[in-house]
Scaffold this motif. Structure first.
Motif, mmCIF file in Angstrom:
data_model
loop_
_atom_site.group_PDB
_atom_site.id
_atom_site.type_symbol
_atom_site.label_atom_id
_atom_site.label_comp_id
_atom_site.label_asym_id
_atom_site.label_seq_id
_atom_site.Cartn_x
_atom_site.Cartn_y
_atom_site.Cartn_z
ATOM 1 N N TYR A 146 8.191 5.366 -1.637
ATOM 2 C CA TYR A 146 6.957 6.069 -2.006
ATOM 3 C C TYR A 146 5.914 5.088 -2.529
ATOM 4 O O TYR A 146 4.812 4.977 -2.006
ATOM 5 C CB TYR A 146 7.293 7.137 -3.040
ATOM 6 C CG TYR A 146 6.151 8.028 -3.465
ATOM 7 C CD1 TYR A 146 5.271 8.570 -2.524
ATOM 8 C CD2 TYR A 146 5.979 8.364 -4.804
ATOM 9 C CE1 TYR A 146 4.242 9.403 -2.918
ATOM 10 C CE2 TYR A 146 4.956 9.205 -5.200
ATOM 11 C CZ TYR A 146 4.087 9.714 -4.258
ATOM 12 O OH TYR A 146 3.064 10.536 -4.648
ATOM 13 N N HIS A 147 6.270 4.356 -3.570
ATOM 14 C CA HIS A 147 5.363 3.355 -4.145
ATOM 15 C C HIS A 147 5.799 1.931 -3.818
ATOM 16 O O HIS A 147 5.358 0.983 -4.474
ATOM 17 C CB HIS A 147 5.258 3.531 -5.658
ATOM 18 C CG HIS A 147 4.514 4.767 -6.070
ATOM 19 N ND1 HIS A 147 4.470 5.212 -7.378
ATOM 20 C CD2 HIS A 147 3.788 5.659 -5.348
ATOM 21 C CE1 HIS A 147 3.754 6.332 -7.443
ATOM 22 N NE2 HIS A 147 3.338 6.616 -6.224
ATOM 23 N N LEU A 148 6.684 1.790 -2.844
ATOM 24 C CA LEU A 148 7.060 0.470 -2.330
ATOM 25 C C LEU A 148 7.656 -0.441 -3.401
ATOM 26 O O LEU A 148 7.151 -1.528 -3.697
ATOM 27 C CB LEU A 148 5.859 -0.218 -1.674
ATOM 28 C CG LEU A 148 5.129 0.585 -0.594
ATOM 29 C CD1 LEU A 148 4.105 -0.299 0.105
ATOM 30 C CD2 LEU A 148 6.074 1.190 0.415
ATOM 31 N N LEU A 149 8.758 0.018 -3.994
ATOM 32 C CA LEU A 149 9.532 -0.830 -4.900
ATOM 33 C C LEU A 149 10.439 -1.677 -4.023
ATOM 34 O O LEU A 149 11.570 -1.314 -3.697
ATOM 35 C CB LEU A 149 10.346 0.030 -5.869
ATOM 36 C CG LEU A 149 11.132 -0.709 -6.949
ATOM 37 C CD1 LEU A 149 10.205 -1.576 -7.796
ATOM 38 C CD2 LEU A 149 11.906 0.267 -7.813
ATOM 39 N N ALA A 173 0.857 -1.190 0.000
ATOM 40 C CA ALA A 173 0.000 0.000 0.000
ATOM 41 C C ALA A 173 0.886 1.231 0.000
ATOM 42 O O ALA A 173 1.629 1.475 0.955
ATOM 43 C CB ALA A 173 -0.933 -0.010 1.213
ATOM 44 N N ALA A 174 0.813 2.006 -1.056
ATOM 45 C CA ALA A 174 1.726 3.125 -1.272
ATOM 46 C C ALA A 174 1.403 4.313 -0.385
ATOM 47 O O ALA A 174 0.285 4.490 0.090
ATOM 48 C CB ALA A 174 1.660 3.563 -2.739
ATOM 49 N N ALA A 175 2.428 5.157 -0.204
ATOM 50 C CA ALA A 175 2.194 6.500 0.308
ATOM 51 C C ALA A 175 1.487 7.297 -0.792
ATOM 52 O O ALA A 175 1.404 6.866 -1.931
ATOM 53 C CB ALA A 175 3.522 7.151 0.685
ATOM 54 N N GLY A 186 11.008 6.604 -4.654
ATOM 55 C CA GLY A 186 10.912 7.481 -3.489
ATOM 56 C C GLY A 186 10.106 8.723 -3.781
ATOM 57 O O GLY A 186 9.920 9.096 -4.950
ATOM 58 N N TRP A 187 9.625 9.382 -2.727
ATOM 59 C CA TRP A 187 8.787 10.570 -2.905
ATOM 60 C C TRP A 187 9.509 11.646 -3.708
ATOM 61 O O TRP A 187 8.917 12.300 -4.568
ATOM 62 C CB TRP A 187 8.370 11.130 -1.546
ATOM 63 C CG TRP A 187 7.408 12.266 -1.634
ATOM 64 C CD1 TRP A 187 6.055 12.180 -1.779
ATOM 65 C CD2 TRP A 187 7.716 13.669 -1.596
ATOM 66 N NE1 TRP A 187 5.500 13.445 -1.841
ATOM 67 C CE2 TRP A 187 6.499 14.369 -1.726
ATOM 68 C CE3 TRP A 187 8.907 14.387 -1.460
ATOM 69 C CZ2 TRP A 187 6.434 15.763 -1.720
ATOM 70 C CZ3 TRP A 187 8.852 15.774 -1.455
ATOM 71 C CH2 TRP A 187 7.624 16.450 -1.587
ATOM 72 N N LEU A 188 10.793 11.827 -3.474
ATOM 73 C CA LEU A 188 11.553 12.849 -4.192
ATOM 74 C C LEU A 188 11.749 12.480 -5.661
ATOM 75 O O LEU A 188 12.023 13.350 -6.485
ATOM 76 C CB LEU A 188 12.912 13.051 -3.524
ATOM 77 C CG LEU A 188 12.861 13.640 -2.108
ATOM 78 C CD1 LEU A 188 14.225 13.515 -1.428
ATOM 79 C CD2 LEU A 188 12.407 15.089 -2.126
ATOM 80 N N ASP A 189 11.591 11.206 -6.003
ATOM 81 C CA ASP A 189 11.779 10.768 -7.388
ATOM 82 C C ASP A 189 10.615 11.150 -8.290
ATOM 83 O O ASP A 189 10.748 11.116 -9.514
ATOM 84 C CB ASP A 189 11.976 9.250 -7.440
ATOM 85 C CG ASP A 189 13.220 8.807 -6.704
ATOM 86 O OD1 ASP A 189 14.235 9.520 -6.773
ATOM 87 O OD2 ASP A 189 13.172 7.751 -6.037
#
Length: 353
Positions: A240-243, A33-35, A265-268
Motif C-alpha cells: 500500500y505505502h511501499l514498505l 509512489a504509494a497507492a 498493505g491496504w488491508l492494514d
C-alpha cells in the motif's frame, strides 16, 4: 519561508546525511509512489517540480529507481517519460474527470482505468528516460484467490491478514513489471515472493491497469503477456505505502507521500497496531515529505481527495471535480514549499520516520 504546508520525516541515515551534507539531486537514488487513489492527485504538482528540472534526470550517471503501485505506478510511469510534465498533466486531468453512473459495473470501471493508462502513455509503450528504471507492483491471486474474484474470497483474505500479515501471502503473490533493471528488489524479501516481468508493448497497458484494479469495484487483468497466468489486482493490496527493502541501495530514497507514515498493505490501514510501521530497518535511508495537517485543513472537506468522494457527491460530478481541482491547485503551495526545503534543507524541520 512559510513552512506550514509540509512535514518532513526521515530515517536515521537520511537525517544524518541531510544534517552533514545537505541534499543534492544526485543523492536521490529512488522515488517510491504509494497507492491511495485520488489522494495521489495532491502529489502531482511536486512531481512536476521534481521531474521538470530539479532531479536533472537527463544528466544522471547513476540509475534513478521509480517504483509505484496503483495511482503511484501511474504517476511514476508518467514521470519516467521523455516529456514528463505533459504526461503528469494528462494524468491529473483525466483522473479528475472520471465519470460513472450511479452503479457502475466492474467492467465499466476497468474500461475507464484502461483508457486512463493509454492517455498517460499515448500508446502501448513505456520508454523511460536514460538511467531511469520503473517498477510497477501488482498482486496476483493465488491459493484461495486463484481465479476467484468473489466477495467471500477477499473477505477470507482480509481475515487471514488480520491474524498475521504473512498469512495474506497464501492469497496473493507480488508480481513486479519493470522497465530497466531494478536489481535492488532481488531476491525476494518476504512471504509474498517476487516475480519479475519485463514490460514491453504486449503487456505495459495490462501491467499499469492491473496495478490499479480494485477488488469488487473493477475487474482484474487476466493472464497478462509474459507473466504467470492468473488474475492480477491492485498492487496496494500487498504494498500500500511501499514498505520495501530500501536499505539495499545506496543514497537517499526521496518519498513524496500524503501521510507521515507507511502502512504495509491496504488491508492494514484498518488495523491500528499495524497502520504505522516504526523504526523499521528498511527505512533508515528514507526521506519522506508530505502535506501538513494545517495544509489539509484548508482543503475541501478538510482532507485530500478521496475515493469516498464518488459517494459523497453522488451524481454531482461537477461538484466533485471542482473540489478535486481546487485541492490540486492548492497543492501547488505544498509543492513550492516542499521544493524550497529540498533545495535548502533545514535539518531542524526533520522528525523521525
Amino acid at each position: 519561508m512559510k513552512a506550514a504546508s509540509f512535514e518532513v520525516r526521515a530515517g536515521t541515515n537520511a537525517a544524518t546525511h541531510v544534517r552533514t551534507n545537505g541534499l543534492a539531486p544526485n543523492d536521490i537514488t529512488c522515488i517510491p509512489a504509494a497507492a491511495g487513489g485520488p489522494k495521489g492527485l495532491a502529489l502531482l504538482p511536486l512531481d512536476v517540480l521534481l521531474f521538470g528540472d530539479w532531479l536533472k534526470v537527463d544528466l544522471r550517471t547513476q540509475p534513478l529507481h521509480l517504483v509505484g503501485a496503483s495511482i503511484g505506478a501511474w504517476r511514476m510511469a508518467a514521470a519516467a517519460q521523455h516529456r514528463p510534465l505533459e504526461a503528469l498533466q494528462r494524468l491529473g486531468e483525466y483522473y479528475t474527470a472520471q465519470r460513472y453512473g450511479r452503479h457502475p459495473t466492474p467492467r465499466q470501471v476497468s474500461a475507464v482505468f484502461q483508457a486512463l493508462v493509454r492517455v498517460i502513455l499515448l500508446g502501448p509503450r513505456l520508454e523511460p528516460q536514460r538511467n531511469v528504471t520503473v517498477s510497477v507492483i501488482t498482486a496476483r491471486g493465488r491459493g484461495p484467490l486463484y481465479r476467484n474474484r468473489s466477495r467471500q474470497g477477499f473477505a477470507r483474505a482480509a481475515l487471514d491478514n488480520a491474524r498475521d500479515r504473512a498469512h495474506l501471502a497464501r492469497h496473493l503473490e507480488r508480481v513486479v513489471f519493470h522497465a530497466g533493471d531494478p536489481q535492488w528488489l532481488r531476491p525476494a524479501y518476504d512471504p509474498f515472493g517476487l516475480e519479475m516481468v519485463p514490460m514491453d508493448p504486449s503487456n505495459v497497458v495490462d501491467a499499469l491497469q492491473a496495478s490499479g484494479s480494485i477488488p469488487l469495484l473493477s475487474d482484474p487483468v487476466v493472464d497478462p503477456s509474459g507473466a504467470p497466468r492468473g488474475e492480477y489486482w491492485d498492487g496496494g493490496l500487498i504494498d500500500y505505502h511501499l514498505l520495501l527493502p530500501y536499505s539495499r541501495m545506496r543514497g537517499i530514497v526521496l518519498y513524496p507521500h500524503f501521510v507521515p507514515y507507511l502502512t504495509p498493505g491496504w488491508l492494514d490501514k484498518h488495523l491500528p497496531w499495524r497502520k504505522r510501521a516504526r523504526h523499521h530497518p528498511w527505512l533508515d535511508n528514507v526521506l519522506l515529505i508530505c502535506p501538513s495537517r494545517q495544509f489539509l485543513a484548508r482543503l475541501p472537506n478538510g482532507r485530500l481527495p478521496d475515493r469516498r468522494d464518488f459517494k459523497r457527491y453522488g451524481d454531482d460530478d461537477a461538484a466533485r471535480m471542482k473540489a478535486w481541482r481546487y485541492a490540486l491547485n492548492e497543492s501547488q503551495r505544498f509543492a513550492d514549499e516542499a521544493m524550497a526545503w529540498l533545495q535548502r534543507p533545514d535539518p531542524t524541520r526533520i522528525a523521525p520516520l
